[in-house]
Design a protein around this motif. Structure first.
Motif, PDB file in Angstrom:
ATOM      1  N   ALA A  42      -0.739  -4.725   0.262  1.00  0.00           N
ATOM      2  CA  ALA A  42      -1.953  -4.289   0.345  1.00  0.00           C
ATOM      3  C   ALA A  42      -2.996  -5.232   0.569  1.00  0.00           C
ATOM      4  O   ALA A  42      -4.182  -4.884   1.053  1.00  0.00           O
ATOM      5  CB  ALA A  42      -2.262  -3.826  -1.167  1.00  0.00           C
ATOM      6  N   VAL A 102       0.721  -1.069  -0.161  1.00  0.00           N
ATOM      7  CA  VAL A 102       0.032   0.014   0.118  1.00  0.00           C
ATOM      8  C   VAL A 102       1.010   1.242  -0.048  1.00  0.00           C
ATOM      9  O   VAL A 102       1.750   1.244   0.711  1.00  0.00           O
ATOM     10  CB  VAL A 102      -1.037  -0.006   1.323  1.00  0.00           C
ATOM     11  CG1 VAL A 102      -1.809   1.303   1.494  1.00  0.00           C
ATOM     12  CG2 VAL A 102      -1.947  -1.170   1.336  1.00  0.00           C
ATOM     13  N   ILE A 113      -5.980  -4.906  -6.273  1.00  0.00           N
ATOM     14  CA  ILE A 113      -4.465  -4.690  -6.013  1.00  0.00           C
ATOM     15  C   ILE A 113      -3.644  -4.557  -7.185  1.00  0.00           C
ATOM     16  O   ILE A 113      -2.662  -3.886  -7.307  1.00  0.00           O
ATOM     17  CB  ILE A 113      -3.873  -5.549  -5.028  1.00  0.00           C
ATOM     18  CG1 ILE A 113      -4.885  -5.376  -3.651  1.00  0.00           C
ATOM     19  CG2 ILE A 113      -2.506  -5.536  -4.686  1.00  0.00           C
ATOM     20  CD1 ILE A 113      -4.768  -6.478  -2.482  1.00  0.00           C
ATOM     21  N   GLU A 116     -10.271   4.310   0.783  1.00  0.00           N
ATOM     22  CA  GLU A 116      -9.164   4.706   0.439  1.00  0.00           C
ATOM     23  C   GLU A 116      -8.084   4.128   1.257  1.00  0.00           C
ATOM     24  O   GLU A 116      -7.874   4.447   2.254  1.00  0.00           O
ATOM     25  CB  GLU A 116      -9.065   6.146   0.179  1.00  0.00           C
ATOM     26  CG  GLU A 116      -9.701   6.695  -1.045  1.00  0.00           C
ATOM     27  CD  GLU A 116      -9.728   8.232  -1.292  1.00  0.00           C
ATOM     28  OE1 GLU A 116      -9.237   8.811  -0.223  1.00  0.00           O
ATOM     29  OE2 GLU A 116     -10.082   8.502  -2.385  1.00  0.00           O
ATOM     30  N   TRP A 163      -5.254   4.165  -3.062  1.00  0.00           N
ATOM     31  CA  TRP A 163      -5.802   3.092  -3.628  1.00  0.00           C
ATOM     32  C   TRP A 163      -7.071   2.886  -3.160  1.00  0.00           C
ATOM     33  O   TRP A 163      -7.633   3.394  -2.013  1.00  0.00           O
ATOM     34  CB  TRP A 163      -5.026   1.831  -3.339  1.00  0.00           C
ATOM     35  CG  TRP A 163      -3.997   1.620  -4.064  1.00  0.00           C
ATOM     36  CD1 TRP A 163      -2.970   2.620  -4.749  1.00  0.00           C
ATOM     37  CD2 TRP A 163      -3.254   0.286  -4.121  1.00  0.00           C
ATOM     38  NE1 TRP A 163      -1.945   2.196  -4.940  1.00  0.00           N
ATOM     39  CE2 TRP A 163      -1.918   0.789  -4.687  1.00  0.00           C
ATOM     40  CE3 TRP A 163      -3.023  -0.924  -3.706  1.00  0.00           C
ATOM     41  CZ2 TRP A 163      -0.719  -0.072  -5.140  1.00  0.00           C
ATOM     42  CZ3 TRP A 163      -2.095  -1.721  -3.753  1.00  0.00           C
ATOM     43  CH2 TRP A 163      -0.878  -1.342  -4.559  1.00  0.00           C
ATOM     44  N   LYS A 164      -8.086   2.388  -4.179  1.00  0.00           N
ATOM     45  CA  LYS A 164      -9.480   2.012  -3.684  1.00  0.00           C
ATOM     46  C   LYS A 164      -9.589   0.646  -3.397  1.00  0.00           C
ATOM     47  O   LYS A 164      -9.131  -0.123  -4.235  1.00  0.00           O
ATOM     48  CB  LYS A 164     -10.492   2.492  -4.793  1.00  0.00           C
ATOM     49  CG  LYS A 164     -10.573   3.862  -5.166  1.00  0.00           C
ATOM     50  CD  LYS A 164     -11.142   4.249  -6.397  1.00  0.00           C
ATOM     51  CE  LYS A 164     -12.784   4.080  -6.505  1.00  0.00           C
ATOM     52  NZ  LYS A 164     -13.328   4.713  -7.721  1.00  0.00           N
ATOM     53  N   GLN A 191      -3.828  -1.562  -9.560  1.00  0.00           N
ATOM     54  CA  GLN A 191      -3.656  -0.205  -8.758  1.00  0.00           C
ATOM     55  C   GLN A 191      -2.155  -0.540  -8.463  1.00  0.00           C
ATOM     56  O   GLN A 191      -1.242   0.701  -8.310  1.00  0.00           O
ATOM     57  CB  GLN A 191      -4.353   0.038  -7.637  1.00  0.00           C
ATOM     58  CG  GLN A 191      -5.825   0.336  -7.978  1.00  0.00           C
ATOM     59  CD  GLN A 191      -6.661   0.534  -6.805  1.00  0.00           C
ATOM     60  OE1 GLN A 191      -6.874   1.718  -6.241  1.00  0.00           O
ATOM     61  NE2 GLN A 191      -6.977  -0.618  -6.171  1.00  0.00           N
ATOM     62  N   GLY A 192      -1.435  -1.592  -8.539  1.00  0.00           N
ATOM     63  CA  GLY A 192       0.118  -1.633  -8.334  1.00  0.00           C
ATOM     64  C   GLY A 192       1.012  -1.444  -9.335  1.00  0.00           C
ATOM     65  O   GLY A 192       2.118  -1.762  -9.358  1.00  0.00           O
ATOM     66  N   TRP A 201     -16.338   1.866  -1.571  1.00  0.00           N
ATOM     67  CA  TRP A 201     -14.946   1.843  -1.632  1.00  0.00           C
ATOM     68  C   TRP A 201     -14.492   2.882  -0.467  1.00  0.00           C
ATOM     69  O   TRP A 201     -15.324   3.519   0.077  1.00  0.00           O
ATOM     70  CB  TRP A 201     -14.676   2.620  -2.739  1.00  0.00           C
ATOM     71  CG  TRP A 201     -15.217   2.029  -3.980  1.00  0.00           C
ATOM     72  CD1 TRP A 201     -16.120   2.671  -4.995  1.00  0.00           C
ATOM     73  CD2 TRP A 201     -14.762   0.771  -4.784  1.00  0.00           C
ATOM     74  NE1 TRP A 201     -16.402   1.774  -5.996  1.00  0.00           N
ATOM     75  CE2 TRP A 201     -15.351   0.574  -5.787  1.00  0.00           C
ATOM     76  CE3 TRP A 201     -13.763   0.082  -4.338  1.00  0.00           C
ATOM     77  CZ2 TRP A 201     -15.187  -0.384  -6.691  1.00  0.00           C
ATOM     78  CZ3 TRP A 201     -13.390  -1.131  -5.314  1.00  0.00           C
ATOM     79  CH2 TRP A 201     -14.300  -1.356  -6.403  1.00  0.00           C
TER      80      TRP A 201
END
Length: 865
Positions: free
Chosen positions: A64, A57, A627, A342, A351-352, A630-631, A340
């Motif tokens: 995450a 994260v 994850i 954050e 991140w959501k 968004q990673g 969601w």
């Protein structure tokens, strides 16, 4: 991390200790934290290994996925090698209310050396849920699991995938999240029981049995009709199977149902050829599947999937659109449903991640704090809080229930079940297993599809004199209930319902939001009649948001909620796996919400409304996909039978007809053992291992291969079908199946129970599913209605003992279904096997007296908090 403002939550004041690293245990404990409990996570000197799994994260020192599974918790480090820390843990447990125990048998022996059974005996006040792959008892309790092996042994894969290819598991790690949902609701049920009865419980939860519990249609088709489900034929009905159909920018699913056929889609798509009489029936669409599929592909090629999905649903049609994690994060409906939260914001955009299981009107689910830093809870503070909680705990007392009441967690509660088909009726069945009186409110003119022959088979393939009482899936999803036939389309019927509401504890419905409003029966009005009422509305998309009026079914929801995007053969297009999977997510999520609301009501006297939208639940069980995107990496896409994080995994044919074995070498030691068995050198290429494993399995039966691999420390399991499950030693030893007396010519048969053993309360199937209207007289009598009013209700057919529009149910040509590959086989021995299997739990008694002698929990027993 940004999070919600603090709120009390339904479990405010409940103290939870989480011990062990099982993924399902972590998820279940986190859900308790989301509902407001104080969760203390016990970690060893190195901390939970998941902290270091990555990606991380932004701005946090842990992964995450650790964040996702561990927000709303505190972390305390204890070393099991230090004797004083064992004493410390005992002090913490003395002050706790709930223990989520995630230590497998081997891990427990290496760590604290405290079994869940020993902890139950030492701390009898605790509500303990022990989560493991196979349960803590039974001949295979020591086996290695993992999602691939659990899905294989649990039976889902026997009817997933294509018939000319290997069985296929659901995407990512579904068994862990489903087991976590079961762990959460059983923990709250055990805590609720402790609040009322003054004694704790031990719930021994098996992830394999969680998977097997999804066979609510497939297993009774076997035990009641001898039908063994098949994997999907290459030739399917494109408008009934949930098959993704390509559009300009992705895929959609289109679904006919008993109320309309292809002609409605012909109008929507401007394609009159869909009205061809050859496509009017399911068999016709199968016989002409290639022609129909080509026609659909041609008229869909230039359509936008999202626009078509919305147009179809606005016209009342069932449709889904295939969505990935990235598309779900951009969905306006999910944004308006506020699902969601954050995570992380120190470096770049946060991140959501999905957080809200449902909307609870009085005690919203909330993220109150991010996942904890390792050991951030001071030991002295934890011990002081535990000591204070232990001192406050009232001494054990006898349960304040009627003398004839069974010692069940929900004894004395009345549930009104207004629902049909799968998810919500399953909640009602599980509540009945836990001891509640569940009254199924049925319509006299429009039967539950399960009574009308949908989604199952007739018992012994014989309609008898009243076939609507002989449908296999109905027997599973409505066991333990009573049937009251009441026409809610009439003012007189709704008046009776309101009188029932005044004497009830829980109401479940799965109408679209407009129905209860149209009847002038919103929660606010029902709560005015009964402020203690807990009401759950299970809808496809929830009661708010732009899609709230859309209809839904499992086959269309799987695509829309993101599940299908990750379920398919590796590197290929998405597909449907299992049967009505969204319904099980909804059933277990709904049970968690109901139990949380009942705990809150037990402490405060306040009821509430639960708005459960099935669509948002898909995001909860695919966190790895959110994850990944968004990673900075690619989406995980379809991985087939690849085990998440395993060194090697796959499903291979074994000796015999249609026999398969799942193999998963999770880490390097297991891979070394597998290479030794296969006589391969260290460093062998993946393709070489796969070829050798295929040849090795083909020389052995599936069960024999699995046993040999497990004995060497390699996770493996046969792909069981429904018939195999009834012979599975682990399930039989744990009493997973229960003997139910259906009476008449049916007699005693096996039904799936629940995925856990419960010590400390009587939990089980208490009667068969009700015949249509068989409890009309008894339920109306419990309302003390004047005889002339009851006579008027019957005369006007507001109450009826038989369907006013009975379906024409006929035997099915089983032989032709087998020949066409629609079903795998027909086992003529099913009746003998189902009625004679050994069972450790048998409930063959009449339930009516037990129910009528119980006080309503919030009325005869008490009138306030």
């Amino acid at each position: 991390m940004t999070h919600d403002a603090p709120s009390t939550g339904a479990l405010h004041g409940a103290r939870v200790v989480e011990l062990g690293s099982h993924l399902a245990a972590q998820f279940g404990a986190r859900l308790l934290g989301d509902f407001g409990a104080q969760v203390l996570k016990i970690e060893g000197p190195q901390g939970d290994a998941l902290r270091r799994e990555g990606p991380y994260v932004p701005g946090a020192a842990h992964s995450a996925l650790f964040e996702y599974l561990n927000w709303n918790k505190q972390s305390l480090q204890l070393d099991p090698a230090m004797p004083q820390h064992a004493h410390t843990l005992a002090q913490l447990l003395q002050g706790a209310d709930i223990l989520i125990y995630g230590l497998g048998p081997a891990e427990a022996a290496q760590a604290w050396n405290w079994t869940a059974q020993a902890l139950h005996q030492r701390f009898p006040h605790l509500a303990i849920v022990a989560v493991s792959d196979f349960g803590s008892q039974g001949p295979k309790s020591h086996w290695q699991g993992g999602d691939l092996v659990l899905q294989a042994m649990g039976g889902i894969m026997s009817f997933s995938g294509l018939q000319d290819r290997e069985p296929l598991k659901p995407g990512l790690r579904q068994s862990a999240y489903c087991a976590g949902l079961n762990g959460a609701y059983t923990a709250m049920a055990a805590y609720f029981h402790a609040l009322r009865a003054g004694q704790g419980s031990l719930v021994d939860l098996s992830s394999m049995e969680v998977v097997a519990s999804e066979l609510v249609s497939v297993f009774p088709a076997y035990s009641l009709a001898g039908v063994v489900a098949a994997r999907r034929s290459a030739v399917q009905d494109p408008l009934l199977s949930g098959e993704p159909l390509p559009v300009r920018d992705g895929y959609v699913t289109l679904q006919v149902n008993p109320l309309y056929g292809p002609e409605r889609f012909a109008q929507l798509l401007g394609e009159p050829r869909l009205c061809d009489p050859r496509f009017a029936s399911q068999q016709g669409r199968i016989d002409h599947a290639e022609e129909l599929r080509a026609l659909l592909h041609a008229c869909l090629a230039q359509r936008s999937g999202r626009e078509l999905f919305e147009q179809a649903n606005e016209q009342g049609l069932l449709s889904g659109v295939l969505q990935s994690a990235a598309q779900l994060m951009e969905c306006d409906h999910l944004a308006q449903r506020d699902i969601w939260v954050e995570a992380g914001a120190a470096h770049g955009a946060p991140w959501k991640l999905p957080a809200r299981i449902a909307h609870l009107s009085a005690t919203p689910v909330a993220l109150r704090q991010p996942a904890p830093a390792l050991g951030s809870k001071p030991l002295a503070e934890a011990l002081a809080e535990a000591a204070a909680a232990s001192a406050r705990r009232a001494p054990a007392h006898a349960p304040a229930l009627a003398p004839c009441a069974p010692p069940a967690p929900l004894a004395g509660l009345r549930v009104l079940d207004l629902s049909t088909v799968f998810a919500a009726p399953y909640m009602g069945a599980l509540l009945a297993d836990l001891g509640a009186e569940v009254i199924k409110i049925e319509a006299p003119k429009r039967l539950d599809q399960l009574r009308a022959g949908g989604f199952g088979y007739l018992v012994d393939n014989d309609p008898g004199e009243a076939g609507w009482n002989r449908c296999s899936t109905f027997q599973m999803l409505n066991r333990g209930k009573r049937s009251l036939v009441l026409d809610l389309q009439t003012a007189a019927g709704r008046e009776v319902l309101c009188e029932l509401v005044a004497q009830s504890d829980v109401l479940i419905d799965n109408f679209t939001p407009r129905v209860m409003r149209g009847w002038d029966l919103p929660y606010e009005k029902l709560a005015a009649l009964n402020p203690r009422l807990v009401m759950l509305s299970n809808t496809g998309y929830g009661s708010t948001g732009p899609w709230s009026e859309f209809k839904a079914q499992g086959t269309t929801l799987e695509a829309t909620m993101g599940l299908s995007a990750y379920a398919g053969y590796a590197g290929e297009a998405a597909t449907k796996v299992g049967q009505s999977y969204p319904d099980f997510l909804a059933a277990w999520s709904g049970m968690s919400c109901i139990m949380a609301a009942l705990v809150h009501r037990e402490k405060t006297g306040q009821g509430q409304w639960i708005d459960l939208g099935m669509y948002q639940l898909g995001a909860m069980v695919i966190p790895e996909a959110f994850i990944a995107v968004q990673g900075g990496g690619p989406d995980v896409a379809c991985r087939g039978n690849a085990e998440w994080g395993a060194a090697f995994s796959g499903v291979f044919p074994a000796a015999g007809d249609n026999q398969w074995v799942a193999v998963s070498a999770g880490r390097a030691p297991a891979l070394a053992q597998l290479l030794c068995i296969l006589d391969l050198p260290a460093g062998a290429a993946a393709q070489q291992i796969e070829s050798a494993c295929r040849a090795w399995c083909l020389q052995r039966g599936a069960q024999s291969a699995a046993e040999q691999l497990q004995s060497a420390g390699v996770a493996a399991g046969a792909v069981n079908d429904a018939g195999d499950l009834l012979r599975e030693p682990q399930l039989l030893a744990r009493g997973f199946f229960e003997r139910v007396d259906f009476g008449g010519d049916i007699g005693v048969r096996a039904l799936i129970g629940r995925p856990y053993q419960w010590q400390g309360a009587q939990v089980g199937i208490r009667r068969r599913a009700p015949h249509f209207g068989e409890d009309n007289a008894a339920v109306l009598e419990s309302l003390q209605l004047p005889p002339e009013r009851v006579a008027a209700l019957r005369a006007s057919q507001v109450v009826s003992d038989t369907p006013l529009k009975p379906p024409q149910l006929r035997p099915i040509d089983i032989a032709s279904l087998v020949a066409r590959g629609t079903i795998k086989t027909y086992d003529s021995r099913y009746r003998e096997l189902s009625s004679a299997f050994p069972s450790s739990t048998t409930y063959l008694k009449t339930f009516t007296h037990d129910l009528l002698c119980l006080p309503r929990a919030g009325y005869a027993k008490r009138t306030g908090p």
